[in-house]
Design a protein around this motif. Sequence first.
Motif, PDB file in Angstrom:
ATOM      1  N   ILE A  63       1.179  -1.079   0.215  1.00 35.64           N
ATOM      2  CA  ILE A  63       0.201   0.206  -0.157  1.00 35.64           C
ATOM      3  C   ILE A  63       0.814   0.910   0.062  1.00 35.64           C
ATOM      4  CG2 ILE A  63      -1.883   1.073   0.719  1.00 35.64           C
ATOM      5  CD1 ILE A  63      -2.646  -1.380   2.122  1.00 35.64           C
ATOM      6  N   THR A  97      -6.654  -2.926  13.797  1.00 34.68           N
ATOM      7  CA  THR A  97      -6.150  -4.400  11.961  1.00 34.68           C
ATOM      8  C   THR A  97      -5.162  -4.301  11.758  1.00 34.68           C
ATOM      9  OG1 THR A  97      -5.757  -1.150  12.696  1.00 34.68           O
ATOM     10  CG2 THR A  97      -7.292  -1.486  11.107  1.00 34.68           C
ATOM     11  N   SER A 138      -0.186   2.835   8.271  1.00 34.21           N
ATOM     12  CA  SER A 138      -0.633   1.847   6.358  1.00 34.21           C
ATOM     13  C   SER A 138      -0.631   0.220   7.627  1.00 34.21           C
ATOM     14  CB  SER A 138      -0.545   1.205   5.827  1.00 34.21           C
ATOM     15  OG  SER A 138      -1.263   0.111   4.826  1.00 34.21           O
ATOM     16  N   ASN A 139      -1.219  -0.600   6.968  1.00 28.61           N
ATOM     17  CA  ASN A 139      -0.718  -2.193   7.918  1.00 28.61           C
ATOM     18  C   ASN A 139       1.308  -2.484   7.617  1.00 28.61           C
ATOM     19  OD1 ASN A 139      -3.060  -2.255   6.790  1.00 28.61           O
ATOM     20  ND2 ASN A 139      -3.440  -3.222   8.669  1.00 28.61           N
ATOM     21  N   TRP A 165       4.026   0.410   2.552  1.00 28.10           N
ATOM     22  CA  TRP A 165       3.631  -0.104   3.472  1.00 28.10           C
ATOM     23  C   TRP A 165       3.802  -1.493   2.821  1.00 28.10           C
ATOM     24  CZ3 TRP A 165       4.261   1.328   8.150  1.00 28.10           C
ATOM     25  CH2 TRP A 165       4.161   3.180   9.116  1.00 28.10           C
ATOM     26  N   THR A 217      -6.326  -0.971   6.729  1.00 28.64           N
ATOM     27  CA  THR A 217      -6.281   0.483   7.174  1.00 28.64           C
ATOM     28  C   THR A 217      -4.791   1.627   6.427  1.00 28.64           C
ATOM     29  OG1 THR A 217      -6.749   2.190   9.342  1.00 28.64           O
ATOM     30  CG2 THR A 217      -4.622   0.167   8.761  1.00 28.64           C
ATOM     31  N   VAL A 218      -5.659   2.726   6.246  1.00 29.97           N
ATOM     32  CA  VAL A 218      -4.766   3.991   5.492  1.00 29.97           C
ATOM     33  C   VAL A 218      -5.222   4.921   7.154  1.00 29.97           C
ATOM     34  CG1 VAL A 218      -4.225   5.229   3.908  1.00 29.97           C
ATOM     35  CG2 VAL A 218      -4.663   3.343   3.649  1.00 29.97           C
TER      36      VAL A 218
END
Length: 465
Positions: free
Chosen positions: A187, A302, A199-200, A217, A229-230
Amino acid sequence: MNLRPPAPAVPLLLALALLGAGCTGGVEGTPGAVGLRDPYFPGLGNGGYDVTHYGLELDVDPAANRLRGTATITARATQDLSAFHLDLAGLDVEGATVEGRRASVNRAGKELTIRPGAAVEGRLRKGRTFTTVVRYSGSPQTLTDADGGKEGWLRTADGAVALGEPSGSMAWFPGNHHPSDKAAYDIEVTVPEELAALSNGELVSRRTADGRTAYRWRAREPMASYLATVAVGRFATQESVTPEGIRLFTAVDPESATASQDVLDEIPAVLKWSAQKFGPYPFTSAGAIVERKGDSTYALETQNRPVFPGPPDTALLVHELAHQWFGNSVTPATWRDLWLNEGFATYAEWLWAADHDDVPVQESFDEAYEDDANWAFPPADPPGAADLFEPPVYARGAMVVHRIRLAIDDDAAFFALVKGWTKAHRHRNASTEDFTAHVEEETGQDLTGLWDAWLYGESRPSVED
């Protein structure tokens, strides 16, 4: 997820219409199904393929609430496909390709129908891996669940945060948005340089040019889309590595920083303690994202780093980190299996209180048993989507776990069973039926009475049962 103050089914006629739209003379294969017939969200997710990787490139303008995205989706066909579907809410699709060739896109509400060109159709044979690229843009939406909760793309005081349980991730990227289809993610989020984008997984790169910064990420381990998530905004960040080699990354809104610090400093200790109870930590990175109060109304687990709506207390931190085992690594097969997430995460709170606050687990059980709210319905069979995040799924789910422990009557054997569960289904999906079969196989006991009374029973059973 912490208790909080879920997406309508696609009507049958609409589903049939969409299926029919993908059928043309001479096309090899058949269209993938619209929806996976989840007990609570029949139209969520799609059939005919399994996503293995999402590559998301997002350009975000928080002030204007605008997002421009490119989603590169790598998937394996599970049938011969003439067309397939993606879930996407609100955003405008500018175009799509399949295997590098232009594809047609039809839209009906939150469903995209992707129909590859004639030169590609024959390549989408069962077992083949193919790549789809979707370009899209617009103002991402905040979605309202059946229970009145807000998810999707939530605007915050200085940016935005994406929360996806149960179906909100379709508000910011197209995909197969059912927990049964897990994938790896890359991401990249580009934002104004004065802001950060979180993010993750692990931060791979960060580069600034022309007043904007791109954060990349990578989440290597499989992840359900509702756990992606962001978060965009101003954050104080910290990076470190635990003695066990887990990379930590925490990000805190400056307004929440002071009040959060002591609890966030407990993350390494909570992870170590959790591993002793539940087995090895299933990911390579961990941490937290802490927003300011009011930016959201609930915490969400998340993957790798839970999102908190303001400074958390230790019990909430324990709950959300326990989800990394229960929910994130071992992910429910359908939304009916959510109690496996929340029951175990709540039980983790009880275990922590016993080990650190001198509150015996039996005392926590007794308190939950006396609370009428926990007996509104069976944890493994909520009446509808609006009930998924109600007390029985949490505390009565935890009571089921404790009744298993009492039935085994051997703590070493009980925790061996739990570790065996997280090992057997690591990075996979599992159902309630998988769990009950695992317990009975490992214990050698017929626990039909326990399941009937505590997991599926409509009324409050006697503690003698």
